[in-house]
Design a protein around this motif. Structure first.
Motif, PDB file in Angstrom:
ATOM      1  N   ARG A   1       0.812  -1.214   0.000  1.00  0.00           N
ATOM      2  CA  ARG A   1       0.000   0.000   0.000  1.00  0.00           C
ATOM      3  C   ARG A   1       0.847   1.267   0.000  1.00  0.00           C
ATOM      4  O   ARG A   1       0.453   2.302  -0.542  1.00  0.00           O
ATOM      5  N   VAL A   2       2.023   1.197   0.613  1.00  0.00           N
ATOM      6  CA  VAL A   2       2.863   2.381   0.751  1.00  0.00           C
ATOM      7  C   VAL A   2       3.565   2.743  -0.556  1.00  0.00           C
ATOM      8  O   VAL A   2       3.727   3.926  -0.876  1.00  0.00           O
ATOM      9  N   LEU A   3       3.983   1.750  -1.329  1.00  0.00           N
ATOM     10  CA  LEU A   3       4.741   2.022  -2.555  1.00  0.00           C
ATOM     11  C   LEU A   3       4.029   2.995  -3.492  1.00  0.00           C
ATOM     12  O   LEU A   3       4.626   3.999  -3.900  1.00  0.00           O
TER      13      LEU A   3
ATOM     14  N   ASP B   1      14.670  -3.812 -11.161  1.00  0.00           N
ATOM     15  CA  ASP B   1      13.228  -3.623 -11.321  1.00  0.00           C
ATOM     16  C   ASP B   1      12.578  -4.767 -12.094  1.00  0.00           C
ATOM     17  O   ASP B   1      11.433  -5.130 -11.828  1.00  0.00           O
ATOM     18  N   LEU B   2      13.308  -5.304 -13.069  1.00  0.00           N
ATOM     19  CA  LEU B   2      12.807  -6.370 -13.929  1.00  0.00           C
ATOM     20  C   LEU B   2      13.896  -7.417 -14.101  1.00  0.00           C
ATOM     21  O   LEU B   2      15.080  -7.089 -14.077  1.00  0.00           O
ATOM     22  N   VAL B   3      13.480  -8.662 -14.280  1.00  0.00           N
ATOM     23  CA  VAL B   3      14.431  -9.749 -14.547  1.00  0.00           C
ATOM     24  C   VAL B   3      13.969 -10.504 -15.782  1.00  0.00           C
ATOM     25  O   VAL B   3      12.805 -10.907 -15.886  1.00  0.00           O
ATOM     26  N   TYR B   4      14.910 -10.701 -16.721  1.00  0.00           N
ATOM     27  CA  TYR B   4      14.635 -11.354 -18.006  1.00  0.00           C
ATOM     28  C   TYR B   4      15.638 -12.502 -18.150  1.00  0.00           C
ATOM     29  O   TYR B   4      16.838 -12.270 -18.315  1.00  0.00           O
ATOM     30  N   VAL B   5      15.140 -13.742 -18.071  1.00  0.00           N
ATOM     31  CA  VAL B   5      16.044 -14.893 -18.023  1.00  0.00           C
ATOM     32  C   VAL B   5      15.575 -16.011 -18.940  1.00  0.00           C
ATOM     33  O   VAL B   5      14.440 -16.020 -19.416  1.00  0.00           O
TER      34      VAL B   5
ATOM     35  N   GLN C   1       5.122   6.959  -4.375  1.00  0.00           N
ATOM     36  CA  GLN C   1       5.331   7.315  -5.779  1.00  0.00           C
ATOM     37  C   GLN C   1       4.550   8.585  -6.118  1.00  0.00           C
ATOM     38  O   GLN C   1       5.071   9.489  -6.775  1.00  0.00           O
ATOM     39  N   GLU C   2       3.294   8.652  -5.658  1.00  0.00           N
ATOM     40  CA  GLU C   2       2.479   9.842  -5.905  1.00  0.00           C
ATOM     41  C   GLU C   2       3.081  11.069  -5.233  1.00  0.00           C
ATOM     42  O   GLU C   2       3.077  12.172  -5.791  1.00  0.00           O
TER      43      GLU C   2
ATOM     44  N   ASP D   1       5.268  -6.631  -5.214  1.00  0.00           N
ATOM     45  CA  ASP D   1       5.209  -5.476  -4.320  1.00  0.00           C
ATOM     46  C   ASP D   1       5.871  -4.242  -4.913  1.00  0.00           C
ATOM     47  O   ASP D   1       5.981  -3.215  -4.252  1.00  0.00           O
ATOM     48  N   LYS D   2       6.316  -4.334  -6.149  1.00  0.00           N
ATOM     49  CA  LYS D   2       7.021  -3.229  -6.789  1.00  0.00           C
ATOM     50  C   LYS D   2       6.036  -2.303  -7.485  1.00  0.00           C
ATOM     51  O   LYS D   2       5.179  -2.749  -8.253  1.00  0.00           O
ATOM     52  N   TRP D   3       6.165  -1.002  -7.211  1.00  0.00           N
ATOM     53  CA  TRP D   3       5.373  -0.020  -7.926  1.00  0.00           C
ATOM     54  C   TRP D   3       5.852   0.035  -9.371  1.00  0.00           C
ATOM     55  O   TRP D   3       7.034   0.197  -9.647  1.00  0.00           O
ATOM     56  N   LEU D   4       4.915  -0.130 -10.322  1.00  0.00           N
ATOM     57  CA  LEU D   4       5.279  -0.112 -11.737  1.00  0.00           C
ATOM     58  C   LEU D   4       5.547   1.320 -12.180  1.00  0.00           C
ATOM     59  O   LEU D   4       4.626   2.104 -12.357  1.00  0.00           O
ATOM     60  N   THR D   5       6.813   1.655 -12.335  1.00  0.00           N
ATOM     61  CA  THR D   5       7.183   2.992 -12.779  1.00  0.00           C
ATOM     62  C   THR D   5       6.897   3.144 -14.271  1.00  0.00           C
ATOM     63  O   THR D   5       6.686   2.163 -14.995  1.00  0.00           O
ATOM     64  N   GLN D   6       6.931   4.400 -14.733  1.00  0.00           N
ATOM     65  CA  GLN D   6       6.718   4.643 -16.158  1.00  0.00           C
ATOM     66  C   GLN D   6       7.763   3.918 -16.995  1.00  0.00           C
ATOM     67  O   GLN D   6       7.462   3.341 -18.036  1.00  0.00           O
ATOM     68  N   ALA D   7       9.013   3.929 -16.526  1.00  0.00           N
ATOM     69  CA  ALA D   7      10.088   3.267 -17.268  1.00  0.00           C
ATOM     70  C   ALA D   7       9.848   1.767 -17.367  1.00  0.00           C
ATOM     71  O   ALA D   7      10.089   1.152 -18.411  1.00  0.00           O
ATOM     72  N   MET D   8       9.385   1.142 -16.278  1.00  0.00           N
ATOM     73  CA  MET D   8       9.079  -0.291 -16.311  1.00  0.00           C
ATOM     74  C   MET D   8       7.970  -0.580 -17.300  1.00  0.00           C
ATOM     75  O   MET D   8       8.030  -1.560 -18.054  1.00  0.00           O
TER      76      MET D   8
END
Length: 319
Positions: A67-69, A140-144, A73-74, A274-281
């Protein structure tokens, strides 16, 4: 409830340590402990389990983090608007080497043309190391590329099967063979990735099950160098098919059809639930989904891209 307490809470969660969080935030450890104690008293719950030096979130702590993330961000976006500052655009991606070489050039072509303010950091390592970094908010992201992986803490954006193949030079006599068998192929000189690489490890295990083994001329993590050696006719290799197809030497390479041996693994892209999805993500996920449409029935974020505003919204669809 104070913002500084919430920021301290998230930093402890990220680093799993009161002492490291205090050092990074510029507090004494006792001052940081007072903040968290105050937050726990206000909420009426315990946020962390402290077992010696190990610090982990309790179930109420995990719920608070989710809930906090978005709230913080806002707040950050509001501060940027009030101070007339451009938002910080950064993206940390964890990838294996072969996927980076095969797929990041197309991503960077788009980013450089459309989002020059975006700063991307890529960490190259094994899937296990990268997923641990995801759990600790270091990427932020993992690609494997691996066997199908699952953890309740991760959101899997897509999973795509990839063939792992034997490859030779087009000038090799094997390139013209139609009924190749495994024992015939492994008698050739080989250039292979290191034993720790998952598809190399799987190859060794499958060969051992048949009482066979490979002793390569060279082991190296650089797949580009390996394919350079192969196209020169110096030996064979065993690599993901997408590595061969995206190689600048692809016209000089031949994928071998070995009738008694087949192997595949799965390309998978993750972010932490639990990660806030940023614009970059969201930008990267949208680009990845364009190239890798999900299998039917696979749940994945559905990002609607607005080219004029360089913005992306998550509709959350079932495809």
């Amino acid at each position: 409830m104070e913002l500084r307490e919430l920021k301290s809470f998230l930093k402890i969660m990220e680093l799993e340590s009161f002492s490291r969080a205090a050092k990074e935030l510029g507090y004494s450890q006792s001052a940081l402990s007072v903040q968290i104690h105050s937050l726990e008293n206000e909420l009426g719950v315990r946020l962390f389990d402290r077992l010696g030096k190990q610090v982990t979130l309790t179930p109420p702590g995990r719920q608070l983090a989710r809930r906090v993330l978005p709230i913080l961000q806002e707040v950050e976006e509001l501060e940027n608007v009030m101070h007339n500052r451009p938002p910080a655009e950064a993206l940390r991606i964890g990838m294996i080497e072969s996927l980076c070489k095969a797929h990041m050039p197309q991503v960077m072509d788009y980013v450089c043309r459309n989002l020059p303010q975006l700063h991307i950091t890529i960490t190259i390592d094994s899937p296990s190391v990268l997923l641990d970094a995801l759990n600790h908010n270091k990427v932020d992201l993992v690609y494997v590329l691996d066997k199908p992986l699952y953890d309740g803490k991760w959101e899997k954006v897509f999973q795509k099967q990839e063939n792992i193949v034997f490859v030779c030079s087009v000038d090799s006599p094997l390139a013209r063979e139609k009924d190749l068998k495994l024992d015939q192929v492994i008698r050739q000189p080989f250039f292979l990735t290191e034993k720790a690489d998952n598809y190399r490890l799987s190859l060794d295990q499958q060969l051992a099950a048949r009482q066979l083994a490979l002793n390569p001329i060279l082991e190296v993590s650089d797949t580009g160098f390996i394919l350079d050696m192969v196209q020169r006719g110096l030996g064979l290799s065993f690599l993901p098919q997408y590595v061969v197809e995206n190689s600048p030497y692809r016209d000089r390479l031949q994928i071998l059809q070995v009738k008694d041996f087949h192997m595949h693994m799965y390309r998978q892209l993750f972010y932490h639930k639990d990660k806030w999805l940023t614009q970059a993500m969201k930008v990267f996920l949208r680009l990845a989904l364009r190239e890798n449409p999900p299998d039917k029935g696979e749940r994945t974020p559905d990002f609607s891209w607005n080219r004029e505003k360089d913005s992306c919204t998550d509709k959350g669809s079932m495809i």
